[in-house]
Design a protein around this motif. Structure first.
Motif, PDB file in Angstrom:
ATOM      1  N   SER A   3     -75.039   7.594 -24.007  1.00 21.18           N
ATOM      2  CA  SER A   3     -74.323   8.828 -23.681  1.00 21.18           C
ATOM      3  C   SER A   3     -72.983   8.530 -23.011  1.00 21.18           C
ATOM      4  O   SER A   3     -72.923   7.800 -22.028  1.00 21.18           O
ATOM      5  N   VAL A  20     -73.014   9.755 -19.341  1.00 23.44           N
ATOM      6  CA  VAL A  20     -73.709   8.839 -18.432  1.00 23.44           C
ATOM      7  C   VAL A  20     -72.869   7.591 -18.216  1.00 23.44           C
ATOM      8  O   VAL A  20     -72.787   7.072 -17.100  1.00 23.44           O
ATOM      9  N   LYS A  42     -77.962  10.921  -9.957  1.00 22.26           N
ATOM     10  CA  LYS A  42     -77.786  11.528 -11.275  1.00 22.26           C
ATOM     11  C   LYS A  42     -78.276  10.578 -12.374  1.00 22.26           C
ATOM     12  O   LYS A  42     -78.865  11.010 -13.354  1.00 22.26           O
ATOM     13  N   TYR A  81     -81.182  11.337 -15.073  1.00 24.38           N
ATOM     14  CA  TYR A  81     -80.968  11.136 -16.516  1.00 24.38           C
ATOM     15  C   TYR A  81     -82.063  10.246 -17.085  1.00 24.38           C
ATOM     16  O   TYR A  81     -82.659  10.557 -18.116  1.00 24.38           O
ATOM     17  N   GLU A  82     -82.324   9.157 -16.397  1.00 25.55           N
ATOM     18  CA  GLU A  82     -83.331   8.203 -16.841  1.00 25.55           C
ATOM     19  C   GLU A  82     -84.723   8.844 -16.897  1.00 25.55           C
ATOM     20  O   GLU A  82     -85.473   8.637 -17.848  1.00 25.55           O
ATOM     21  N   LYS A 111     -85.481  11.965 -17.409  1.00 24.40           N
ATOM     22  CA  LYS A 111     -85.540  12.852 -18.582  1.00 24.40           C
ATOM     23  C   LYS A 111     -85.709  12.043 -19.858  1.00 24.40           C
ATOM     24  O   LYS A 111     -86.482  12.402 -20.738  1.00 24.40           O
TER      25      LYS A 111
END
Length: 133
Positions: free
Chosen positions: A90, A93, A118, A122-123, A125
């Motif tokens: 991403s 990211v 954050k 992200y990780e 999810k």
């Protein structure tokens, strides 16, 4: 600018490397000068470091709490961030990773920790899979 901490009964925090525990009542502390402060919820224990993003957070946290320069922590951060960035697809990211790195290089460790949170989200999810994300 003063920092105001509102503490729950029994809540712990780290202040310049010292673990402090609030008594049995709510309390408010006002820190008048710059200090390294982390609330209990933001402190990661070494045994909790079990994902790539947490392997980034931990050395940044240790650099923030440390009163001395520790090259080993910085080297660990660089290694773990490089590994993470090589695996990330991403662009958002990736931009967050670049911001974390800039803040660490500038000695803005608390800001870097906020951004690391954050990365951890992200990780989480991503690891939960497409049905959970």
């Amino acid at each position: 600018m003063p920092l105001k901490l509102s503490l729950k009964p029994g809540e712990k925090f780290v202040l310049n490397g010292a673990v402090v525990e609030n008594g049995d009542r709510r309390a408010t502390l006002v820190l008048q000068n710059k200090a390294s402060v982390l609330r209990e919820k933001d402190i990661m224990q070494e045994h909790e470091v079990d994902t790539p993003a947490k392997r980034i957070y931990f050395p940044v946290m240790m650099m923030y709490l440390s009163s001395t320069s520790q090259d080993g922590l910085y080297d660990e951060f660089v290694l773990r961030m490089t590994e993470f960035m090589n695996a990330v697809g991403s662009s958002d990211v990736m931009a967050e990773c670049v911001s974390v790195s800039r803040e660490v290089m500038a000695g803005e460790f608390y800001k870097a920790l906020l951004r690391c949170r954050k990365l951890i989200q992200y990780e989480a999810k991503l690891l939960a899979g497409p049905d959970e994300a």
